[in-house]
Scaffold this motif. Structure first.
Motif, PDB file in Angstrom:
ATOM      1  N   ILE A  48       0.835  -1.201   0.000  1.00  0.00           N
ATOM      2  CA  ILE A  48       0.000   0.000   0.000  1.00  0.00           C
ATOM      3  C   ILE A  48       0.873   1.255   0.000  1.00  0.00           C
ATOM      4  O   ILE A  48       1.787   1.398   0.808  1.00  0.00           O
ATOM      5  N   ILE A  49       0.555   2.175  -0.913  1.00  0.00           N
ATOM      6  CA  ILE A  49       1.231   3.465  -0.995  1.00  0.00           C
ATOM      7  C   ILE A  49       0.232   4.547  -0.611  1.00  0.00           C
ATOM      8  O   ILE A  49      -0.882   4.601  -1.129  1.00  0.00           O
ATOM      9  N   SER A  50       0.631   5.401   0.318  1.00  0.00           N
ATOM     10  CA  SER A  50      -0.212   6.495   0.794  1.00  0.00           C
ATOM     11  C   SER A  50       0.088   7.752  -0.020  1.00  0.00           C
ATOM     12  O   SER A  50       1.255   8.129  -0.179  1.00  0.00           O
ATOM     13  N   VAL A  51      -0.957   8.406  -0.533  1.00  0.00           N
ATOM     14  CA  VAL A  51      -0.785   9.497  -1.492  1.00  0.00           C
ATOM     15  C   VAL A  51      -1.476  10.771  -1.010  1.00  0.00           C
ATOM     16  O   VAL A  51      -2.663  10.745  -0.675  1.00  0.00           O
ATOM     17  N   ASP A  52      -0.729  11.858  -0.989  1.00  0.00           N
ATOM     18  CA  ASP A  52      -1.309  13.185  -0.790  1.00  0.00           C
ATOM     19  C   ASP A  52      -1.877  13.615  -2.135  1.00  0.00           C
ATOM     20  O   ASP A  52      -1.162  14.165  -2.975  1.00  0.00           O
ATOM     21  N   ALA A 100       3.267   1.503   3.262  1.00  0.00           N
ATOM     22  CA  ALA A 100       4.717   1.303   3.232  1.00  0.00           C
ATOM     23  C   ALA A 100       5.461   2.585   2.915  1.00  0.00           C
ATOM     24  O   ALA A 100       6.629   2.730   3.271  1.00  0.00           O
ATOM     25  N   ALA A 101       4.814   3.527   2.235  1.00  0.00           N
ATOM     26  CA  ALA A 101       5.470   4.769   1.832  1.00  0.00           C
ATOM     27  C   ALA A 101       4.415   5.823   1.571  1.00  0.00           C
ATOM     28  O   ALA A 101       3.255   5.508   1.277  1.00  0.00           O
ATOM     29  N   ALA A 102       4.831   7.085   1.673  1.00  0.00           N
ATOM     30  CA  ALA A 102       3.961   8.216   1.359  1.00  0.00           C
ATOM     31  C   ALA A 102       4.589   9.015   0.224  1.00  0.00           C
ATOM     32  O   ALA A 102       5.813   9.154   0.151  1.00  0.00           O
ATOM     33  N   VAL A 103       3.726   9.549  -0.660  1.00  0.00           N
ATOM     34  CA  VAL A 103       4.182  10.355  -1.789  1.00  0.00           C
ATOM     35  C   VAL A 103       3.400  11.664  -1.796  1.00  0.00           C
ATOM     36  O   VAL A 103       2.173  11.655  -1.674  1.00  0.00           O
ATOM     37  N   ALA A 147       9.876   0.484  -1.253  1.00  0.00           N
ATOM     38  CA  ALA A 147       9.126  -0.275  -0.254  1.00  0.00           C
ATOM     39  C   ALA A 147       9.357  -1.775  -0.394  1.00  0.00           C
ATOM     40  O   ALA A 147       9.351  -2.510   0.600  1.00  0.00           O
ATOM     41  N   ALA A 148       9.559  -2.232  -1.620  1.00  0.00           N
ATOM     42  CA  ALA A 148       9.750  -3.663  -1.867  1.00  0.00           C
ATOM     43  C   ALA A 148      11.184  -4.117  -1.640  1.00  0.00           C
ATOM     44  O   ALA A 148      11.467  -5.312  -1.643  1.00  0.00           O
ATOM     45  N   SER A 149      12.086  -3.168  -1.422  1.00  0.00           N
ATOM     46  CA  SER A 149      13.504  -3.487  -1.280  1.00  0.00           C
ATOM     47  C   SER A 149      13.891  -3.620   0.186  1.00  0.00           C
ATOM     48  O   SER A 149      13.092  -3.408   1.090  1.00  0.00           O
TER      49      SER A 149
END
Length: 344
Positions: free
Chosen positions: A6-10, A101-104, A320-322
């Motif tokens: 899951i990627i969190s997006v602004d 896992a990450a925010a953009v 995130a996958a690394s």
């Protein structure tokens, strides 16, 4: 579903907001694994309208509504004090909670940095995350850090930058063992001030899992002599702005030359594909991770279009996958053993 998918997006950040972020996610989906999903933070009505045009993206997205947005000209201190509940804040908080896992975000760099530091905290003892920029080179991009966040740096900070930059370059560009160099006024061992000399001693000790080349000079940035160039934020920002100014001068002069006469315009038309490749070579990658945090946050530049934002999301998925965070943690744990040799 695992948070690593899951990627969190602004969704509201940047000059173009949802008109760039949502179509950018749709473009990114063409190259992403089928298990990747998105948390979209922002105005539900505006996001839903864009999702309706984006096919499969709607099925792989969840909207978290908020009508609060941090303006691009908001001072970082105000963003920290009054930003709770905004789309940028909520995107980063999803990483802290373990939902993503990450925010953009394409929002304000200063606000994103301040909020990320507050919510996620630093994993290394530095004041703020270093800014990482890609420097165009003959054979591809060179990773330069710090580009302006940490103006004054001691030897420990420079070594930490080397570890952070090396791990980032490996994942972002697929280089198995990135070569690292310290920016200096000369390549000879005796050159440079005390802090650069101390960092040089630690990095060449061999106790860190870093392929250290040694000192590099300013004219090495574009030759790909090394993959990662480390310096303090003051020097890095001066180098960056100088490079940007030189690139703008060259492109402006080239444009003027190619429009100076009817014959020149015809030549430019015939060379259109080559000129596009030239522009792509000197255009920096739109995504810059904020390194050194207890979590992944990717800053996409404020004027990003859909293609740019999609590339930033792709980087977030790759990181995130690394084993990016694990690599940093392992090398940081070796610093204690490397430092005594510095003064031996």
């Amino acid at each position: 579903m695992s948070a690593s998918s899951i990627i969190s997006v602004d969704a509201m950040g940047g000059d173009h907001g949802v008109s760039a972020t949502v179509p950018g996610l749709a473009l990114a989906l063409r190259h992403l694994p089928g298990h990747v999903r998105f948390l979209l933070h922002g105005d539900e009505a505006a996001i839903s309208q864009e999702l309706a045009r984006s096919g499969d993206l709607s099925r792989r997205s969840e909207i978290r509504h908020t009508d609060k947005v941090i303006a691009s000209d908001e001072k970082p201190a105000n963003a920290v004090r009054r930003g709770k509940g905004a789309s940028m804040w909520n995107a980063v908080e999803s990483v802290k909670s373990g939902e993503a896992a990450a925010a953009v975000s394409s929002g304000s760099t200063g606000s994103l940095m301040a909020i990320s530091r507050l919510i996620l905290r630093m994993s290394v003892p530095m004041e703020r995350p270093p800014l990482v920029v890609p420097w165009p080179g003959i054979k591809g991009a060179t990773t330069l850090l710090d580009a302006g966040a940490n103006i004054e740096c001691d030897a420990d900070r420079l070594v930490e930058f080397a570890i952070l930059g090396e791990a980032y370059h490996r994942v972002a560009y697929g280089v198995a063992k990135p070569r690292v160099g310290l920016l200096n006024v000369g390549s000879e061992d005796m050159k440079g001030h005390e802090e650069v000399q101390r960092a040089h001693a630690v990095l060449r000790s061999g106790r860190l899992d870093v392929a250290y080349h040694g000192f590099v000079e300013g004219d090495d940035l574009s030759t790909n002599l090394v993959d990662v160039v480390v310096t303090d934020g003051f020097t890095g920002n001066v180098a960056l702005k100088t490079g940007e100014g030189a690139a703008k001068y060259i492109t402006d002069e080239l444009k003027a030359a190619l429009t100076s006469s009817p014959a020149a315009k015809i030549a430019a038309l015939l060379a259109r594909s080559a000129l596009r490749r030239f522009k792509a070579r000197i255009t920096p990658t739109p995504a810059a991770p904020l390194l050194g945090l207890n979590g992944l946050v990717i800053k996409c530049h404020g004027s990003a279009d859909a293609k740019d934002f999609g590339r930033s999301v792709g980087l977030a998925v790759d990181l995130a996958a690394s084993d990016f965070m694990g690599q940093i943690e392992r090398n940081m744990s070796l610093l204690g053993a490397a430092r005594p040799e510095e003064t031996a």
